[in-house]
Motif scaffolding. Structure first.
Motif, PDB file in Angstrom:
ATOM      1  N   VAL A 297       0.657  -1.200   0.072  1.00 43.59           N
ATOM      2  CA  VAL A 297       0.092  -0.006   0.145  1.00 43.59           C
ATOM      3  C   VAL A 297       0.965   1.462  -0.145  1.00 43.59           C
ATOM      4  O   VAL A 297       2.021   1.470   0.669  1.00 43.59           O
ATOM      5  CB  VAL A 297      -1.000  -0.081   1.025  1.00 43.59           C
ATOM      6  CG1 VAL A 297      -1.773  -1.219   1.051  1.00 43.59           C
ATOM      7  CG2 VAL A 297      -0.246  -0.122   2.442  1.00 43.59           C
ATOM      8  N   PRO A 298       0.331   2.224  -0.537  1.00 47.91           N
ATOM      9  CA  PRO A 298       1.111   3.858  -0.522  1.00 47.91           C
ATOM     10  C   PRO A 298       0.913   4.247   0.755  1.00 47.91           C
ATOM     11  O   PRO A 298      -0.239   4.369   1.285  1.00 47.91           O
ATOM     12  CB  PRO A 298       0.599   4.319  -1.791  1.00 47.91           C
ATOM     13  CG  PRO A 298      -0.772   3.999  -2.002  1.00 47.91           C
ATOM     14  CD  PRO A 298      -0.818   2.415  -1.465  1.00 47.91           C
ATOM     15  N   TYR A 299       1.912   4.777   1.190  1.00 45.86           N
ATOM     16  CA  TYR A 299       1.916   6.019   2.205  1.00 45.86           C
ATOM     17  C   TYR A 299       2.560   7.264   1.821  1.00 45.86           C
ATOM     18  O   TYR A 299       3.206   7.272   0.813  1.00 45.86           O
ATOM     19  CB  TYR A 299       2.884   5.309   3.514  1.00 45.86           C
ATOM     20  CG  TYR A 299       2.144   4.482   4.627  1.00 45.86           C
ATOM     21  CD1 TYR A 299       2.195   4.687   5.783  1.00 45.86           C
ATOM     22  CD2 TYR A 299       1.401   3.146   4.096  1.00 45.86           C
ATOM     23  CE1 TYR A 299       1.719   3.813   6.751  1.00 45.86           C
ATOM     24  CE2 TYR A 299       0.700   2.580   4.960  1.00 45.86           C
ATOM     25  CZ  TYR A 299       0.935   2.970   6.397  1.00 45.86           C
ATOM     26  OH  TYR A 299       0.259   2.054   7.283  1.00 45.86           O
ATOM     27  N   TYR A 300       1.919   8.291   2.459  1.00 43.53           N
ATOM     28  CA  TYR A 300       2.508   9.581   2.003  1.00 43.53           C
ATOM     29  C   TYR A 300       3.000  10.310   3.024  1.00 43.53           C
ATOM     30  O   TYR A 300       2.574  10.392   4.084  1.00 43.53           O
ATOM     31  CB  TYR A 300       1.057  10.171   1.449  1.00 43.53           C
ATOM     32  CG  TYR A 300       0.557   9.477   0.302  1.00 43.53           C
ATOM     33  CD1 TYR A 300       0.821   9.573  -0.901  1.00 43.53           C
ATOM     34  CD2 TYR A 300      -0.642   8.527   0.605  1.00 43.53           C
ATOM     35  CE1 TYR A 300       0.062   8.926  -1.979  1.00 43.53           C
ATOM     36  CE2 TYR A 300      -1.125   7.824  -0.246  1.00 43.53           C
ATOM     37  CZ  TYR A 300      -0.973   7.929  -1.418  1.00 43.53           C
ATOM     38  OH  TYR A 300      -1.552   7.050  -2.373  1.00 43.53           O
ATOM     39  N   GLU A 301       4.292  11.200   2.543  1.00 41.53           N
ATOM     40  CA  GLU A 301       4.914  12.023   3.340  1.00 41.53           C
ATOM     41  C   GLU A 301       4.753  13.324   2.895  1.00 41.53           C
ATOM     42  O   GLU A 301       5.160  13.697   1.763  1.00 41.53           O
ATOM     43  CB  GLU A 301       6.561  11.610   3.698  1.00 41.53           C
ATOM     44  CG  GLU A 301       7.290  12.323   4.458  1.00 41.53           C
ATOM     45  CD  GLU A 301       8.801  11.977   4.543  1.00 41.53           C
ATOM     46  OE1 GLU A 301       9.187  11.764   5.518  1.00 41.53           O
ATOM     47  OE2 GLU A 301       9.496  11.736   3.578  1.00 41.53           O
ATOM     48  N   GLN A 302       4.549  14.445   3.711  1.00 45.19           N
ATOM     49  CA  GLN A 302       4.015  15.542   3.429  1.00 45.19           C
ATOM     50  C   GLN A 302       5.524  16.308   2.909  1.00 45.19           C
ATOM     51  O   GLN A 302       6.581  16.140   3.314  1.00 45.19           O
ATOM     52  CB  GLN A 302       3.803  16.495   4.592  1.00 45.19           C
ATOM     53  CG  GLN A 302       2.609  15.981   5.199  1.00 45.19           C
ATOM     54  CD  GLN A 302       1.866  16.912   6.434  1.00 45.19           C
ATOM     55  OE1 GLN A 302       1.600  17.919   6.161  1.00 45.19           O
ATOM     56  NE2 GLN A 302       1.818  16.038   7.438  1.00 45.19           N
ATOM     57  N   GLN A 303       5.268  17.251   1.821  1.00 42.40           N
ATOM     58  CA  GLN A 303       6.235  17.831   1.391  1.00 42.40           C
ATOM     59  C   GLN A 303       5.786  19.563   1.602  1.00 42.40           C
ATOM     60  O   GLN A 303       4.661  19.852   1.185  1.00 42.40           O
ATOM     61  CB  GLN A 303       6.492  17.684  -0.296  1.00 42.40           C
ATOM     62  CG  GLN A 303       7.129  16.507  -0.116  1.00 42.40           C
ATOM     63  CD  GLN A 303       7.528  16.103  -1.885  1.00 42.40           C
ATOM     64  OE1 GLN A 303       6.814  16.722  -2.636  1.00 42.40           O
ATOM     65  NE2 GLN A 303       8.536  15.490  -2.024  1.00 42.40           N
ATOM     66  N   VAL A 304       6.391  20.252   2.069  1.00 38.79           N
ATOM     67  CA  VAL A 304       6.318  21.757   2.681  1.00 38.79           C
ATOM     68  C   VAL A 304       6.975  22.682   2.029  1.00 38.79           C
ATOM     69  O   VAL A 304       8.237  22.706   1.991  1.00 38.79           O
ATOM     70  CB  VAL A 304       6.072  21.592   4.144  1.00 38.79           C
ATOM     71  CG1 VAL A 304       5.641  23.374   4.492  1.00 38.79           C
ATOM     72  CG2 VAL A 304       5.041  20.927   4.827  1.00 38.79           C
ATOM     73  N   ASP A 305       6.507  23.939   1.642  1.00 43.79           N
ATOM     74  CA  ASP A 305       7.111  25.091   1.546  1.00 43.79           C
ATOM     75  C   ASP A 305       7.883  25.604   2.597  1.00 43.79           C
ATOM     76  O   ASP A 305       6.868  26.007   3.557  1.00 43.79           O
ATOM     77  CB  ASP A 305       6.409  26.092   0.799  1.00 43.79           C
ATOM     78  CG  ASP A 305       7.013  27.414   0.061  1.00 43.79           C
ATOM     79  OD1 ASP A 305       7.388  28.201   0.907  1.00 43.79           O
ATOM     80  OD2 ASP A 305       7.515  27.345  -1.039  1.00 43.79           O
ATOM     81  N   LEU A 306       9.092  25.897   2.605  1.00 36.20           N
ATOM     82  CA  LEU A 306       9.639  26.209   4.022  1.00 36.20           C
ATOM     83  C   LEU A 306       9.471  27.561   4.225  1.00 36.20           C
ATOM     84  O   LEU A 306       9.236  28.000   5.497  1.00 36.20           O
ATOM     85  CB  LEU A 306      11.386  25.996   3.981  1.00 36.20           C
ATOM     86  CG  LEU A 306      11.901  24.471   3.788  1.00 36.20           C
ATOM     87  CD1 LEU A 306      13.385  24.477   4.063  1.00 36.20           C
ATOM     88  CD2 LEU A 306      10.985  23.634   4.994  1.00 36.20           C
ATOM     89  N   ASP A 307       9.221  28.519   3.200  1.00 37.14           N
ATOM     90  CA  ASP A 307       8.937  29.861   3.653  1.00 37.14           C
ATOM     91  C   ASP A 307       7.442  30.164   4.076  1.00 37.14           C
ATOM     92  O   ASP A 307       7.150  30.807   5.377  1.00 37.14           O
ATOM     93  CB  ASP A 307       8.944  30.791   2.249  1.00 37.14           C
ATOM     94  CG  ASP A 307      10.603  31.090   2.188  1.00 37.14           C
ATOM     95  OD1 ASP A 307      11.307  30.659   2.850  1.00 37.14           O
ATOM     96  OD2 ASP A 307      10.754  31.520   0.873  1.00 37.14           O
TER      97      ASP A 307
END
Length: 563
Positions: A297-307
């Motif tokens: 199954v796919p798990y998802y890790e967040q990607q965030v704009d640092l600013d």
């Protein structure tokens, strides 16, 4: 092995075919003619001699004719007997050659699996002296498939013959060598129990000698070997295997352990290795079964704009929801899936599920997926990926394909072609784990990447001092020169976020923003912040930006058939 007994049996000496029976009858007639000749010649020849000397009458005409007839019968019978003897000799040699071919490998001339097993069984059955033992040495050529694929089967055959000759030259008297098939060899070497170091020295010399380059058509082919050694003292009477099977199996287990430990080395068999291999076998079976049953199954890790701190994307990570072991991480099953050749099927099923999940997200949220170096060896990989985008109506500009630096060292021309094909259709391509694979600057400049991802090993060290800052600064300066955005992996706390902000705008991901989550948890997270779209809207989404979608579908179909 003892020389075969070549004495014809009675059935061989007296075949049952009619022609040969006639030959034996002819031989009997010839023998009878010789007997008659002796009797007749005793009367006719003296009379003939006296007649020639003028001392008597000529011999009887009937007896003279009988003598000549006997001579003809003797000559005929002798010729027929010689022909029969020649046939028997030819038959014997043919059987001998057939036996040799049945017992030997036609490419290398050494024993084959069947004859070696029988030979080993015989030796073990005879037993050894109290102070002696028998060592089975399993040998496997490392990366032989790649040599075959890149240089052709003629080169592969030359490597096999050369490796066999080099091993044979090192073997002591009384040892035997067999090719079990493919690039696998095995030796049986008697040794003194007080001097196991002689076997270790032999294995070391094999590794050294076989690893010398093999020249084919002006190209030097480098090959190494992995060796496993098992002794007859390791055999157990309680085993269900025959002694020969048990000894070869244990040597093979040790050889597999040598490969796992880095190849180009040898190991003696140890009992824990058997448990490890059994667990590995169970894992392989579980992975195949899990793919079929949809356990990955796919798990998802967040990607965030640092600013801004805004959620801008998710990276899909594979997890195995095993009924027996629970949630298993990719570091366990991905290497095995690559080795047993199921990584492409596993990846495609995960990506398909990820497309279905991501179609419900805010269209501004991107999806990143990791691609195995094994998949990048498939020349039709780009076409397969584009076909999946068309079939699932997923907007290509929302997809980010991540490949590692190790892919660049295998076939950079093919990698460049794949990246170009994907980017031409709007898919973004990122270089993952940058800094760990030793990519050259010229490679980065020649490949049209959209983004670099700094490996977590550099990011996690930012808190440890100025030296780590300089490394990250150098990587970011390189990305600025190449005009590539940066994503920083492995952000674990706010201090690292503050440190990264000094270098300007970039994305970040890591446990600081939350651990990877399954699809349903992601939906709950996005629903809470109002970043989901309605199911009806997701079904009506068009693949906007996918230029020539119909034409690409045809090309993808064609590529799939070609595979």
């Amino acid at each position: 092995m003892p020389a075969p007994d070549n004495t014809p049996t009675l059935s061989e000496a007296i075949p049952t075919v009619n022609g040969t029976r006639h030959d034996l009858v002819t031989l009997g007639v010839a023998l009878a003619a010789i007997i008659v000749f002796v009797g007749v010649a005793g009367t006719v020849l003296p009379a003939a001699i006296r007649a020639l000397q003028g001392q008597g009458a000529r011999p009887d005409l009937i007896l003279t004719n009988a003598l000549l007839l006997n001579i003809a019968l003797i000559l005929l019978g002798w010729n027929r007997y010689k022909a029969l003897t020649g046939k028997l000799e030819t038959h014997r040699k043919s059987e001998e050659e057939a036996r040799r071919l049945a017992d030997s490998d036609d490419l290398t001339g050494c024993l084959n699996r069947r004859s070696f097993a029988a030979h080993l069984e015989k030796i073990l059955g005879e037993g050894t002296k109290a102070e002696s033992a028998l060592a089975a040495i399993a040998i496997d050529l490392d990366n032989f498939k790649q040599i075959n694929d890149v240089n052709g089967h003629a080169a592969g055959d030359l490597v096999l013959r050369t490796a066999c000759d080099r091993i044979r030259q090192l073997l002591p008297d009384g040892a035997s060598l067999a090719r079990l098939g493919g690039d696998e060899f095995v030796c049986a070497v008697p040794y003194n129990l007080a001097s196991p170091g002689r076997i270790e020295l032999l294995a070391s010399r094999m590794i050294e000698h076989v690893s010398r380059p093999v020249v084919h058509d002006g190209t030097a082919l480098d090959v190494t070997i992995s060796i496993g050694i098992a002794s007859s003292i390791h055999l157990s009477e309680a085993s269900k295997e025959t002694p020969a099977q048990g000894l070869m199996h244990k040597a093979d287990i040790a050889m597999y352990h040598a490969k796992k430990q880095g190849k180009n080395r040898f190991y003696w068999f140890e009992p824990p290795m058997e448990n490890e291999l059994r667990f590995r076998s169970e894992l392989e079976a579980g992975i195949r079964r899990g793919i079929e049953n949809g356990e990955f199954v796919p798990y998802y890790e967040q990607q965030v704009d640092l600013d801004s701190g805004e959620l801008v994307g998710f990276e899909m990570l594979a997890r195995w929801d095993s009924p027996e072991m629970g949630i298993v991480g990719p570091e366990i099953f991905i290497p095995i899936a690559e080795e047993i050749g199921v990584i492409a099927e596993l990846s495609e099923k995960l990506i398909t599920r990820a497309f279905a999940d991501a179609l419900c997200w805010d269209p501004q949220i991107t999806l990143s997926v990791n691609i195995s170096p094994v998949q990048m060896r498939d020349p039709w990989f780009a076409q397969k990926m584009l076909k999946m985008l068309v079939e699932h109506r997923f907007p290509p500009h929302r997809l980010d394909i991540e490949i590692t630096e190790t892919c660049l060292h295998e076939n950079i021309g093919m990698v460049r072609s794949m990246i170009t094909s994907l980017r031409n259709q709007g898919v973004r391509v990122s270089l993952d784990d940058f800094g760990t694979g030793y990519s050259s600057l010229s490679q980065l400049r020649s490949l049209p990447f959209d983004q670099l991802k700094i490996d977590r090993s550099f990011i996690s060290e930012l808190k440890n001092g100025e030296q780590s800052d300089k490394l990250v600064d150098a990587i970011i300066s390189m990305s600025d020169g190449l005009k590539m955005p940066i994503t920083a992996e492995g952000i674990e706390n706010e201090d690292i976020v503050v440190a990264l902000k000094r270098w300007g705008q970039m994305r970040g991901q890591g446990y600081h923003y939350g651990r990877p989550e399954p699809g349903d948890k992601v939906l709950e997270r996005l629903a809470a912040c109002g970043r989901l779209i309605q199911d009806s809207d997701s079904r009506s989404l068009d693949i906007t930006g996918f230029s020539g979608a119909d034409e690409m579908q045809k090309k993808a179909d064609s590529g799939q058939r070609a595979v």
